[in-house]
Design a protein around this motif. Structure first.
Motif, PDB file in Angstrom:
ATOM      1  N   SER A 105      -3.176  -2.148  10.686  1.00  0.00           N
ATOM      2  CA  SER A 105      -2.091  -3.121   9.481  1.00  0.00           C
ATOM      3  C   SER A 105      -0.356  -2.664   9.065  1.00  0.00           C
ATOM      4  CB  SER A 105      -2.806  -3.321   8.621  1.00  0.00           C
ATOM      5  OG  SER A 105      -2.513  -1.931   7.603  1.00  0.00           O
ATOM      6  N   GLY A 106       0.031  -1.227   9.198  1.00  0.00           N
ATOM      7  CA  GLY A 106       0.997  -0.966   8.779  1.00  0.00           C
ATOM      8  C   GLY A 106       1.406  -0.402  10.087  1.00  0.00           C
ATOM      9  N   PHE A 107       2.812   0.491   9.601  1.00  0.00           N
ATOM     10  CA  PHE A 107       3.936   0.386  10.548  1.00  0.00           C
ATOM     11  C   PHE A 107       4.978  -0.180  11.308  1.00  0.00           C
ATOM     12  CE2 PHE A 107       0.755   3.620  10.221  1.00  0.00           C
ATOM     13  CZ  PHE A 107       1.018   4.907   8.785  1.00  0.00           C
ATOM     14  N   ALA A 113      10.757  -0.880  16.396  1.00  0.00           N
ATOM     15  CA  ALA A 113      12.033  -0.389  16.576  1.00  0.00           C
ATOM     16  C   ALA A 113      12.036   0.169  18.205  1.00  0.00           C
ATOM     17  CB  ALA A 113      12.703   0.544  15.603  1.00  0.00           C
ATOM     18  N   CYS A 114      10.653   1.464  18.498  1.00  0.00           N
ATOM     19  CA  CYS A 114      10.017   1.901  19.230  1.00  0.00           C
ATOM     20  C   CYS A 114       9.004   1.793  20.014  1.00  0.00           C
ATOM     21  CB  CYS A 114       9.852   3.682  18.306  1.00  0.00           C
ATOM     22  SG  CYS A 114      11.121   3.455  17.734  1.00  0.00           S
ATOM     23  N   PRO A 115       9.377   1.052  20.259  1.00  0.00           N
ATOM     24  CA  PRO A 115       8.049   0.811  21.500  1.00  0.00           C
ATOM     25  C   PRO A 115       7.384   1.738  22.659  1.00  0.00           C
ATOM     26  CG  PRO A 115       9.742  -0.971  22.392  1.00  0.00           C
ATOM     27  CD  PRO A 115      10.435  -0.158  21.131  1.00  0.00           C
ATOM     28  N   MET A 116       5.995   2.433  22.824  1.00  0.00           N
ATOM     29  CA  MET A 116       5.081   2.761  23.734  1.00  0.00           C
ATOM     30  C   MET A 116       5.506   3.035  24.644  1.00  0.00           C
ATOM     31  SD  MET A 116       1.719   4.259  24.297  1.00  0.00           S
ATOM     32  CE  MET A 116       0.787   3.375  25.641  1.00  0.00           C
ATOM     33  N   ASN A 117       6.176   3.694  24.924  1.00  0.00           N
ATOM     34  CA  ASN A 117       7.086   3.870  27.136  1.00  0.00           C
ATOM     35  C   ASN A 117       6.962   5.361  27.765  1.00  0.00           C
ATOM     36  OD1 ASN A 117       8.025   3.702  28.645  1.00  0.00           O
ATOM     37  ND2 ASN A 117      10.098   2.594  28.054  1.00  0.00           N
ATOM     38  N   MET A 118       5.704   5.592  28.209  1.00  0.00           N
ATOM     39  CA  MET A 118       5.551   6.961  28.544  1.00  0.00           C
ATOM     40  C   MET A 118       6.396   7.151  29.616  1.00  0.00           C
ATOM     41  SD  MET A 118       3.011   7.817  27.359  1.00  0.00           S
ATOM     42  CE  MET A 118       1.832   8.045  26.895  1.00  0.00           C
ATOM     43  N   VAL A 131      12.079   2.452   9.343  1.00  0.00           N
ATOM     44  CA  VAL A 131      11.029   2.740  10.599  1.00  0.00           C
ATOM     45  C   VAL A 131      11.516   5.197  10.001  1.00  0.00           C
ATOM     46  CG1 VAL A 131      11.303   4.665  12.328  1.00  0.00           C
ATOM     47  CG2 VAL A 131      11.948   2.224  12.203  1.00  0.00           C
ATOM     48  N   ALA A 132      12.298   4.586   9.088  1.00  0.00           N
ATOM     49  CA  ALA A 132      12.740   7.023   8.491  1.00  0.00           C
ATOM     50  C   ALA A 132      11.277   6.292   7.313  1.00  0.00           C
ATOM     51  CB  ALA A 132      12.910   6.618   7.244  1.00  0.00           C
ATOM     52  N   ASP A 133      10.967   5.783   6.734  1.00  0.00           N
ATOM     53  CA  ASP A 133       9.618   5.852   5.954  1.00  0.00           C
ATOM     54  C   ASP A 133       7.919   5.455   7.155  1.00  0.00           C
ATOM     55  OD1 ASP A 133      11.374   5.304   3.501  1.00  0.00           O
ATOM     56  OD2 ASP A 133      11.662   3.349   3.370  1.00  0.00           O
ATOM     57  N   ASP A 134       8.752   4.942   8.232  1.00  0.00           N
ATOM     58  CA  ASP A 134       7.013   4.819   8.645  1.00  0.00           C
ATOM     59  C   ASP A 134       6.536   5.819   8.731  1.00  0.00           C
ATOM     60  OD1 ASP A 134       6.815   2.165   8.290  1.00  0.00           O
ATOM     61  OD2 ASP A 134       7.392   1.188  10.177  1.00  0.00           O
ATOM     62  N   VAL A 135       7.607   6.786   9.594  1.00  0.00           N
ATOM     63  CA  VAL A 135       7.630   8.264  10.361  1.00  0.00           C
ATOM     64  C   VAL A 135       7.312   9.254   8.869  1.00  0.00           C
ATOM     65  CG1 VAL A 135       9.062  10.024  11.811  1.00  0.00           C
ATOM     66  CG2 VAL A 135       9.408   7.966  11.922  1.00  0.00           C
ATOM     67  N   ALA A 136       8.119   9.290   8.052  1.00  0.00           N
ATOM     68  CA  ALA A 136       6.693  10.299   7.393  1.00  0.00           C
ATOM     69  C   ALA A 136       6.035   9.969   6.447  1.00  0.00           C
ATOM     70  CB  ALA A 136       8.364  10.054   5.486  1.00  0.00           C
ATOM     71  N   ARG A 137       5.541   8.605   6.278  1.00  0.00           N
ATOM     72  CA  ARG A 137       3.895   8.312   6.163  1.00  0.00           C
ATOM     73  C   ARG A 137       2.870   9.262   6.585  1.00  0.00           C
ATOM     74  NH1 ARG A 137      -0.123   8.847   2.924  1.00  0.00           N
ATOM     75  NH2 ARG A 137      -1.332   7.734   3.778  1.00  0.00           N
ATOM     76  N   ILE A 138       3.094   8.468   8.350  1.00  0.00           N
ATOM     77  CA  ILE A 138       2.625   9.249   8.942  1.00  0.00           C
ATOM     78  C   ILE A 138       2.805  10.772   9.486  1.00  0.00           C
ATOM     79  CG2 ILE A 138       2.099   9.505  11.856  1.00  0.00           C
ATOM     80  CD1 ILE A 138       3.258   5.907  11.591  1.00  0.00           C
ATOM     81  N   GLU A 139       3.850  11.594   8.558  1.00  0.00           N
ATOM     82  CA  GLU A 139       3.502  12.959   8.946  1.00  0.00           C
ATOM     83  C   GLU A 139       2.715  13.599   7.632  1.00  0.00           C
ATOM     84  OE1 GLU A 139       7.210  14.931  11.151  1.00  0.00           O
ATOM     85  OE2 GLU A 139       8.228  13.637   9.407  1.00  0.00           O
ATOM     86  N   THR A 140       2.711  12.893   6.950  1.00  0.00           N
ATOM     87  CA  THR A 140       2.133  13.349   5.527  1.00  0.00           C
ATOM     88  C   THR A 140       0.430  12.559   6.269  1.00  0.00           C
ATOM     89  OG1 THR A 140       3.810  12.331   3.554  1.00  0.00           O
ATOM     90  CG2 THR A 140       1.561  12.928   2.968  1.00  0.00           C
ATOM     91  N   ILE A 141      -0.298  12.089   6.649  1.00  0.00           N
ATOM     92  CA  ILE A 141      -1.503  11.703   6.629  1.00  0.00           C
ATOM     93  C   ILE A 141      -2.002  13.074   7.981  1.00  0.00           C
ATOM     94  CG2 ILE A 141      -2.324  10.471   8.568  1.00  0.00           C
ATOM     95  CD1 ILE A 141      -1.433   7.734   7.344  1.00  0.00           C
ATOM     96  N   TRP A 142      -1.020  13.592   8.835  1.00  0.00           N
ATOM     97  CA  TRP A 142      -0.725  14.505   9.630  1.00  0.00           C
ATOM     98  C   TRP A 142      -1.706  15.551   9.089  1.00  0.00           C
ATOM     99  CZ3 TRP A 142       1.701  12.821  15.059  1.00  0.00           C
ATOM    100  CH2 TRP A 142       1.554  11.886  15.647  1.00  0.00           C
ATOM    101  N   ARG A 143      -0.743  15.603   8.366  1.00  0.00           N
ATOM    102  CA  ARG A 143      -0.438  16.847   8.247  1.00  0.00           C
ATOM    103  C   ARG A 143      -1.263  17.518   6.737  1.00  0.00           C
ATOM    104  NH1 ARG A 143       4.014  16.961   5.315  1.00  0.00           N
ATOM    105  NH2 ARG A 143       3.296  16.046   3.367  1.00  0.00           N
ATOM    106  N   ASP A 144      -1.587  16.102   6.113  1.00  0.00           N
ATOM    107  CA  ASP A 144      -2.697  16.034   4.956  1.00  0.00           C
ATOM    108  C   ASP A 144      -4.480  16.179   5.986  1.00  0.00           C
ATOM    109  OD1 ASP A 144      -1.246  16.288   2.774  1.00  0.00           O
ATOM    110  OD2 ASP A 144      -1.841  13.668   2.595  1.00  0.00           O
ATOM    111  N   MET A 145      -4.191  15.622   6.710  1.00  0.00           N
ATOM    112  CA  MET A 145      -5.880  15.394   7.358  1.00  0.00           C
ATOM    113  C   MET A 145      -5.869  16.659   7.789  1.00  0.00           C
ATOM    114  SD  MET A 145      -7.187  12.516   6.332  1.00  0.00           S
ATOM    115  CE  MET A 145      -5.872  12.855   5.136  1.00  0.00           C
ATOM    116  N   ARG A 146      -5.157  17.095   8.874  1.00  0.00           N
ATOM    117  CA  ARG A 146      -4.985  18.622   9.411  1.00  0.00           C
ATOM    118  C   ARG A 146      -5.194  19.721   8.908  1.00  0.00           C
ATOM    119  NH1 ARG A 146      -1.623  20.459  12.545  1.00  0.00           N
ATOM    120  NH2 ARG A 146      -2.472  20.992  14.377  1.00  0.00           N
TER     121      ARG A 146
END
Length: 215
Positions: A105-107, A113-118, A131-146
């Motif tokens: 539902s988010g981000f 701004a940054c479509p997936m493109n392999m 975008v910067a806020d989305d990136v920061a939130r995702i980094e927080t999720i990844w860090r906290d879970m790991r």
């Protein structure tokens, strides 16, 4: 049992197809893949023949049609309860579903701004607001879970939660969005996952081109 048939779009671009494909493949759930490329101005008219929404991904299981990435994953988890799509601990499962729904539902700023493109070369862009806020939130999720699980994936072993964030790994990489060591370590773990490698290699072999502002 009737086989799972998963209809997907272009592997280079289709982030929502990537998620259930990565989840099922990474957890060893058998399915038949059917790829219908969205190489028309309005996607592909064939999508209407196989999906109630006219979009992919969609899972066919006998006469049943299951659409939307997270619904496909949840259905697969019910049919294959021992495949490890979700963590075994109830608290971990709740968090895994929470962060998966947050991805669903988010981000929107990042995704817009940054479509997936392999196939995209690594190159930064001028980032719009949010975008910067989305990136920061995702980094927080990844860090906290790991940190909580010990890694290498979000809940220790690979799970559906990792699959839900798989396209973000590509976005972070090709748009050169992150620098934190923990973020890069998680991205490397994902990029080394055999399912990721198989999807990436197939994406790189595709010839369809979708303009970047439409992907």
């Amino acid at each position: 049992m009737d086989p799972f048939i998963l209809y997907i779009g272009n592997k280079n671009y289709s982030s929502w197809s990537f998620r259930p494909w990565m989840a099922l493949t990474g957890c060893g759930i058998p399915f038949e893949e059917r790829l219908i490329p969205f190489d028309f101005d309005a996607g592909n008219p064939k999508f209407k023949d196989i999906s109630p929404t006219g979009r992919v991904p969609v899972l066919h299981h006998g006469s049943l049609r299951v659409w939307e990435s997270l619904s496909i994953i949840e259905y697969a988890a019910e049919i294959f309860p021992d495949a490890g799509l979700w963590p075994t601990d109830s608290g971990d499962r709740a968090m895994a579903r929470s962060i998966s729904m947050e991805m669903l539902s988010g981000f929107r700023a990042l995704r817009g701004a940054c479509p997936m493109n392999m196939r995209r070369e690594v190159r930064p862009i001028d980032l719009p607001e949010g975008v910067a806020d989305d990136v920061a939130r995702i980094e927080t999720i990844w860090r906290d879970m790991r940190r909580r699980s010990g890694g290498p994936f979000l809940f220790g072993a690979f799970s559906a939660a990792d699959a839900m964030y798989a396209p973000v790994v590509n976005r972070f990489r090709v748009y050169d969005l992150v620098r934190q060591a923990e973020t890069l370590d998680y991205m490397q773990a994902m990029e080394n996952q055999p399912a990721w490698i198989a999807w990436r290699d197939a994406a790189l072999a595709e010839t369809w081109i979708v303009p970047e502002d439409e992907a």
